[in-house]
Design an enzyme around this catalytic site. Structure first.
Site, short mmCIF file in Angstrom:
data_model
loop_
_atom_site.label_atom_id
_atom_site.label_comp_id
_atom_site.label_asym_id
_atom_site.label_seq_id
_atom_site.Cartn_x
_atom_site.Cartn_y
_atom_site.Cartn_z
N LYS A 375 0.71 -1.12 -0.18
CA LYS A 375 -0.07 -0.01 0.08
C LYS A 375 0.92 1.09 0.11
CE LYS A 375 -0.54 -0.26 4.90
NZ LYS A 375 -1.40 -0.94 6.08
N ARG A 469 -11.13 -0.33 14.81
CA ARG A 469 -10.92 0.52 13.57
C ARG A 469 -11.98 -0.06 12.40
NH1 ARG A 469 -4.85 1.08 10.61
NH2 ARG A 469 -5.68 -1.16 10.31
N TYR A 602 14.13 30.57 7.08
CA TYR A 602 12.86 31.44 7.57
C TYR A 602 12.85 31.34 8.87
CZ TYR A 602 10.52 30.38 2.79
OH TYR A 602 10.37 30.44 1.42
N MET A 651 10.21 24.34 1.88
CA MET A 651 9.67 23.43 1.04
C MET A 651 10.45 22.46 -0.01
SD MET A 651 6.24 24.14 -1.59
CE MET A 651 5.07 24.68 -0.32
C1 PLP Z 1 -0.67 -1.72 6.97
C2 PLP Z 1 -1.08 -3.01 7.23
C3 PLP Z 1 -0.37 -4.05 7.45
C4 PLP Z 1 1.11 -4.16 7.20
O1 PLP Z 1 1.75 -3.42 8.48
P1 PLP Z 1 3.33 -3.60 8.81
O2 PLP Z 1 3.38 -3.19 10.04
O3 PLP Z 1 3.84 -2.42 8.02
O4 PLP Z 1 3.71 -4.84 8.50
C5 PLP Z 1 -0.91 -5.23 7.77
N1 PLP Z 1 -2.12 -5.26 8.00
C6 PLP Z 1 -2.98 -4.18 7.86
C7 PLP Z 1 -4.61 -4.45 8.12
C8 PLP Z 1 -2.57 -2.90 7.35
O5 PLP Z 1 -3.54 -1.88 7.51
#
Ligand code: PLP
Length: 710
Positions: A375, A469, A602, A651
């Site tokens: 992801k 969640r 800045y 930036m």
């Molecule tokens: C992002 C995610 C993972 C991977 O987690 P890591 O700690 O990076 O290995 C696994 N399961 C779910 C549901 C996630 O959202």
């Protein structure tokens, strides 16, 4: 539950469309008149029914109004574009000068197409509409029977018009038909039978062997050639696109194609359609060029050469258009970086990635499959490149956060399972199905919405065991078991997520064990209810490192795959030698002296206490360098030395103190993450310096940075 890729269908699309070009260019005409007739007027006639069947196969394996309208909308748009595209040719041909213009326009738009080949688009729309309602009212079998009657009516106005001609009242009837549509080869008489047959093949459970269908296909094709030659011999035909034996021939051909095993190529789908639309344009273009260059005898008069040139040019143009359209809607890959040309870049080390996969697999049992979490553009590492590489070294399961991340992978040929971990709006269900993705069921209500869509969709059910969640409550056993019985949910997995697996504190371990227990209890209860468990998964990176004794069907591994965990500092139960995959580098924009009491950047947060040497580095927070590294909170490596960031990170630039490294000059390479000489800066260190975590730092690296893969 292995999903078929139907590669045979994808490949045959190109063959079919080459046959269509043959129909329009008669390649064998200068060699053998009869050979050309057999190729273009008999064998070539499988092409359009094949496209009808393919649409029926994917559209009518379940009946969903929403999908039908989606399909009609898509084809309608394509038809609209095609009409406009060919408008200049209509004008050139004097189309608008004919009598009864309005009536003819209407007739052409609905039945005959505004240019000869475009009839297919309204035909498939009308055919799909009729087929849908026939199936809905009568069921598949009766609908098919009725469609055959329509086909017979069509035959009597097409290849078998000879029978009609000799029977006066019937002939009168057909004259009415031909007032509305030039041919009976249209959406009413020709399309439904093949669309419904496609749907029936998709629904049917039993299948014979590919050899059986092959023999069937060649036999019926041969008989169809005999049929075509015979009715042509006795001059029965008014037009020649429909044969009696076309239906069995298509039945065998299509079955043969869906049993063909291989890798599907999504790009071929668009390409074939574009070739279909544009090839008449290519024919006109070549005629024009031939005329201008006086090469008619070669380019036009020799039919075979003409055919080959039209085919090649159409294929190349269509493929380019398809690729252009595809690029537009996926990740912007901003090309290859070049160390000696860019001002800042990311380096990705494939061999370290491979090393981490091997290391992590050591902790997993044979039963447990590696699910690579890619992801957020593979945590900033480039999801397409990383996944392609992982595919190459044998990884067949991936997880993404969003549907578009999944689609991008599919479009770049990633094979295996792709699980969407997050929420997808239900309006995008068709994409989940089309791109063969697996959707996470976020709760009971969502499951209902997916099921309502009316088409089988592959899912993993998410269970909430304490993170609160997404996921259905682990205690809601009835709701969860009900989801397994939804008709349209193909549940291939069930999983939960641990929220303190990274911690080795006693109370956190207790909490994680509680999560694991409630998940396992749920699984037991489901088994008692007679539910056959699908694939089960719990652990992510820290789950593997701190709870190695667990043994499920997948481990969803993200951050550890990228080597961004310090297992020593984290005191994880399993200690692994993971290697960082990513380095972040930038160049020195300039070096300058500043005097005592002069300030930098800045807000004037830094003031020199003495005369000093500073370097401006061409990277800033827009590239993903956290602004919280300002004011000596962070360091960089330069010529192997560690120097502090002074003043505020801007930036696009930041400033470091190089008073102790006076040899630095413009264009020198600076390391923000990675190794330089004997020293290294780990992303864990960067994260600590700005109270973040490696995941955040990596995933927020900007797409402005190009990537080098080494
Ligand atoms: C992002 C995610 C993972 C991977 O987690 P890591 O700690 O990076 O290995 C696994 N399961 C779910 C549901 C996630 O959202």
């Amino acid at each position: 539950m292995n999903k078929k890729e139907y590669a045979g269908i994808d490949y045959f699309r190109i063959i079919a469309v080459l046959l269509v070009i043959a129909i329009h260019t008669s390649p064998l005409l200068s060699i053998s008149r009869i050979g050309n007739f057999i190729l273009t007027r008999i064998i070539g006639r499988v092409a359009v029914p094949f496209f009808f069947m393919t649409s029926g196969f994917f559209l009518f394996n379940e009946l969903s109004k929403r999908r039908l309208y989606g399909f009609l909308q898509k084809i309608g748009l394509l038809y609209g574009i095609s009409i406009i595209l060919y408008l200049p040719i209509n004008i050139y041909n004097g189309y608008f000068a004919q009598d009864d213009l309005l009536l003819n326009i209407l007739k052409d738009i609905i039945f005959d197409g505004t240019l000869y080949h475009l009839w297919y688009l309204p035909a498939i729309m009308i055919g799909a509409y009729i087929s849908f309602h026939l199936i809905k009212r009568l069921g598949y079998k009766k609908a098919f029977a009725l469609a055959i009657i329509l086909y017979i009516i069509g035959l009597l106005g097409d290849s078998y018009f000879g029978l009609t001609r000799s029977f006066k009242p019937l002939r009168g009837l057909y004259e009415y038909i031909f007032m509305v549509s030039d041919f009976t080869r249209n959406g009413v008489f020709f399309a439904p039978v093949f669309l419904i047959l496609g749907g029936m093949i998709a629904k049917r459970k039993k299948q014979c062997s590919i050899q059986f269908y092959m023999i069937g296909f060649f036999t019926t094709l041969l008989l169809m050639i005999v049929e075509g030659l015979y009715i042509n011999g006795i001059r029965f035909q008014r037009h020649d696109s429909m044969y009696i034996l076309l239906i069995p021939t298509m039945f065998f051909l299509f079955n043969m194609l869906i049993l063909f095993e291989g890798k599907s190529l999504i790009i071929l789908r668009k390409t074939a359609m574009i070739i279909y639309i544009i090839h008449p344009m290519v024919i006109i273009g070549i005629r024009l060029i031939a005329k201008l260059t006086n090469m008619q005898s070669l380019l036009i008069d020799n039919n075979l050469v003409h055919y080959i040139i039209v085919s090649i040019l159409s294929c190349i143009s269509a493929l380019s258009i398809a690729m252009f359209l595809q690029k537009k809607c996926v990740y912007v890959d901003n090309g290859k970086a070049e160390k000696d040309k860019d001002r800042a870049w990311i380096e990705i080390n494939y061999s370290n990635l491979k090393h981490n996969v091997t290391e992590l697999k050591k902790t997993m049992s044979d039963k447990c499959e590696f699910m690579a979490v890619v992801k957020a553009d593979a945590y900033g590492h480039g999801a397409i490149k990383v996944s392609t590489y992982l595919n190459k070294i044998g990884i067949r399961s991936f997880a993404v956060a969003t549907i578009d991340e999944g689609i991008a992978l599919r479009k770049h040929g990633i094979i295996g399972d792709i699980l969407i971990l997050g929420y997808t709006d239900v309006s995008r269900i068709q994409d989940i199905i089309s791109f063969n993705l697996i959707q996470t069921v976020v709760d009971y209500e969502y499951a209902g919405k997916l099921d309502e869509y009316g088409y089988s969709i592959e899912v993993h059910i998410k269970i909430d065991t304490g993170m609160h969640r997404i996921g259905e409550n682990a205690s809601d056993i009835n709701k969860i078991s009900e989801m397994f019985h939804y008709k349209n949910l193909n549940v291939s997995g069930i999983y939960t997520h641990l929220c303190v697996a990274d911690s080795v504190k006693e109370q956190d371990i207790k909490f994680s064990n509680g999560q694991i227990n409630s998940f396992n209890t749920l699984l037991d209860k489901l088994k008692v209810k007679g539910i056959k468990l699908p694939k089960v998964h719990v652990q992510s990176s820290y789950g593997i490192l701190n709870y190695p004794e667990l043994d499920y069907n997948y481990a969803r591994i993200g951050i550890a795959l990228y080597g961004a965990i310090d297992t020593v500092r984290d005191k994880t139960k399993v200690q692994l030698n993971l290697r960082p995959v990513l380095s972040l580098r930038a160049k020195v924009a300039l070096v300058r002296n500043i005097n005592k009491d002069e300030s930098v950047s800045y807000g004037r947060t830094f003031t020199a206490k003495k005369e000093m040497l500073i370097a401006v580095i061409a990277i800033g927070y827009a590239d993903g360098v956290p602004r919280n590294l300002s004011c000596e909170s962070g360091n960089v490596l330069i010529h192997g030395f560690r120097v502090p960031i002074i003043g505020r990170v801007c930036m696009d630039q930041l400033i470091v103190d190089i008073t102790d490294v006076p040899q630095v000059k413009q264009g020198d390479i600076v390391t923000l993450i990675g190794k330089d000489g004997r020293d290294s800066i780990y992303v864990t260190e960067v994260a600590n310096n700005c109270s973040s975590i490696p995941n955040e730092i990596l995933s927020r690296l900007s797409c402005r940075l190009k990537k080098i893969y080494i």
